[in-house]
Design a protein around this motif. Sequence first.
Motif, short mmCIF file in Angstrom:
data_model
loop_
_atom_site.label_atom_id
_atom_site.label_comp_id
_atom_site.label_asym_id
_atom_site.label_seq_id
_atom_site.Cartn_x
_atom_site.Cartn_y
_atom_site.Cartn_z
N ALA A 279 8.36 47.70 8.93
CA ALA A 279 6.94 48.08 8.88
C ALA A 279 6.31 48.16 10.26
N THR A 280 6.77 47.34 11.21
CA THR A 280 6.20 47.39 12.55
C THR A 280 6.45 48.72 13.24
N ASN A 281 7.43 49.50 12.74
CA ASN A 281 7.85 50.71 13.43
C ASN A 281 6.91 51.89 13.22
N VAL A 282 5.78 51.68 12.58
CA VAL A 282 4.75 52.72 12.57
C VAL A 282 4.11 52.84 13.94
N ALA A 283 4.32 51.84 14.79
CA ALA A 283 3.89 51.93 16.19
C ALA A 283 5.04 52.46 17.03
N ILE B 152 24.24 48.25 11.23
CA ILE B 152 23.07 47.46 11.63
C ILE B 152 22.48 48.00 12.94
N ALA B 153 23.35 48.33 13.90
CA ALA B 153 22.88 48.86 15.18
C ALA B 153 22.16 50.20 14.99
N THR B 154 22.67 51.02 14.08
CA THR B 154 22.02 52.31 13.82
C THR B 154 20.61 52.10 13.30
N GLU B 155 20.46 51.15 12.38
CA GLU B 155 19.12 50.83 11.86
C GLU B 155 18.20 50.30 12.96
N LYS B 156 18.71 49.38 13.77
CA LYS B 156 17.88 48.76 14.81
C LYS B 156 17.54 49.76 15.92
N SER B 157 18.42 50.72 16.18
CA SER B 157 18.16 51.70 17.23
C SER B 157 16.97 52.58 16.92
N GLY B 158 16.50 52.53 15.67
CA GLY B 158 15.37 53.36 15.27
C GLY B 158 14.06 53.02 15.95
N ILE B 159 13.98 51.87 16.64
CA ILE B 159 12.73 51.57 17.35
C ILE B 159 12.68 52.29 18.70
N ILE B 160 13.79 52.87 19.15
CA ILE B 160 13.80 53.60 20.44
C ILE B 160 13.16 54.96 20.21
N LYS B 161 12.06 55.22 20.88
CA LYS B 161 11.26 56.42 20.64
C LYS B 161 11.34 57.39 21.82
N ALA B 162 10.89 58.58 21.57
CA ALA B 162 10.95 59.64 22.58
C ALA B 162 10.22 59.23 23.85
N LEU C 24 8.82 53.42 5.29
CA LEU C 24 7.61 53.35 6.10
C LEU C 24 6.43 54.04 5.43
N ASP C 25 6.66 54.61 4.26
CA ASP C 25 5.63 55.43 3.64
C ASP C 25 4.36 54.64 3.35
N ARG C 26 4.52 53.45 2.80
CA ARG C 26 3.33 52.67 2.38
C ARG C 26 2.53 52.20 3.59
N ILE C 27 3.18 51.59 4.56
CA ILE C 27 2.45 51.09 5.72
C ILE C 27 1.89 52.25 6.53
N ALA C 28 2.61 53.37 6.61
CA ALA C 28 2.10 54.53 7.34
C ALA C 28 0.84 55.08 6.68
N ALA C 29 0.82 55.07 5.34
CA ALA C 29 -0.36 55.55 4.62
C ALA C 29 -1.57 54.66 4.89
N VAL C 30 -1.35 53.35 4.90
CA VAL C 30 -2.45 52.43 5.20
C VAL C 30 -2.96 52.64 6.61
N PRO D 276 -0.84 50.07 23.85
CA PRO D 276 0.59 50.25 24.06
C PRO D 276 1.37 49.07 23.47
N VAL D 277 2.62 49.33 23.14
CA VAL D 277 3.45 48.34 22.45
C VAL D 277 4.78 48.14 23.18
N VAL D 278 5.16 46.88 23.34
CA VAL D 278 6.54 46.52 23.67
C VAL D 278 7.16 46.06 22.36
N HIS D 279 8.17 46.78 21.89
CA HIS D 279 8.72 46.58 20.55
C HIS D 279 10.11 45.98 20.67
N LEU D 280 10.38 44.90 19.94
CA LEU D 280 11.66 44.20 20.06
C LEU D 280 12.38 44.09 18.73
N THR D 281 13.70 44.37 18.78
CA THR D 281 14.57 44.16 17.63
C THR D 281 15.84 43.46 18.10
#
Length: 462
Positions: free
Chosen positions: A175-179, A204-214, A42-48, A60-65
């Motif tokens: 890249a969408t996960n900067v939101a 795969i589930a561990t990677e996808k679970s990363g869109i769940i935020k605090a 996420l470093d590059r997209i976060a920097a932009v 606000p965002v509804v984020h889907l994986t």
Amino acid sequence: MSGRPDARQQAAAEALEVRKRMRETEEAILSRAPEHDLVPSLDRIAAVMELMGDPQKAFPVVHLTGTNGKTSTTRMVERILRESGLSTGRFTSPHLHDIRERISLNGKPIPAEKFLAAYADAIPFIELVDARSLAEGGPRMTYFEVLVAVAYAAFADAPVDVAVVEVGMGGAWDATNVADGTVSVVTPVGIDHERFLGSSVEQIATEKSGIIKADAIAVSSEQLPEVLQILRDRAEEVGADLAVEGERFGVLTRELAVGGQQVSVRGLAGDYPDLFLPLHGMHQAHNLATAIAAVEAFLGGGEQRLDPQVLGAALADVTSPGRLEIVRRSPTVMVDAAHNPAGAIALRDALQDSFTFARLVGVIGIFEDKDATGILEALEPVLDHVVVSRTTSPRAMAADRLGALAVEVFGEDRVTVVAELPDALDTAAGLADEGGVAGGVIATGSVFTAAEVRMLLGATET
């Protein structure tokens, strides 16, 4: 009167210039590494985003994986929110025909002028981050990362009341996960993109679970037990509320109907009986239940029932191009973007459930890096014959090689290899006609296959 031709000529010249700039811009974006060839970070997209003032925080965002069902569910969520009176942005991938399909404003592909304006806003910062990354021995930003930057800039500029965003691949480093999603949605998780996401559903589930935020609300479709446990652990770790299909919401009843299905759904905040969904297959009924729960979570924290009239009006207008979509009659020709075994199983079940063909012929084109045998095995019970071909994508498996795999699954008598897709479609239509008026064709195996067949038959609306 004399000024009118000049005004028309000027308008035509301006439109021509926009088309030219759009072609040049798309070529510049396409010159970057494709979305399936990336360095996870996420470093590059976060920097932009930081250099641009973090536009992704302006709405606000509804984020889907998920592995399958993401795009259909995203489109349902966006359509219900729009019918509820909100101005919406929608980000999906890949596109079928036009790059602007990926970025929609209020249900329509972003106008070329707005796309170009957002790109112009983003490109100086993209090039700055490119230079930094290259100086450190890293890559330029990818095609997909650039489109995410353009999308978030466009949504902030519109502005939208809510963005409904589908990941490109994975979750945590997508890249969408900067939101940060106010609502995070996980559709069914299976095996796909093993090179980047891992070879087990747990990885795969561990990677996808990363869109769940605090402090978010997470909504999950029915999952394998091992996947569900990972989602529960992630929700507990970050303090998110997790609502799971089959526990807090789900499909109550379902009946076939002309042009789709009649579905009753239990949402988080109430029941919604007798909803007409103009899409085919049990999997779309489950996508609908997930979409309703996600909208309830966004609009009222899961405690406010949706207006049944608003919901009904939204669903009557729902489309999902390239997903078990009928694009021609006589014979019936359908396209479906199934590109992994789980998607092919959902397609098979929907064909058995919703259609009755005397003879069904498949036009199959699959990418080299996909589980072709798994896809073919899933479809074998419902196809009388397969016409194996390849699309124009450089990722497409050679027709002869795919044909050899198909013979192992279907037997030699049920396989025809036709190198060029237009010819393959004609061959399949002829074979389907042997079933009389009840013959049909299904073109599938990749999004590219669905898109190219749609275009060959003149179906370009999305």
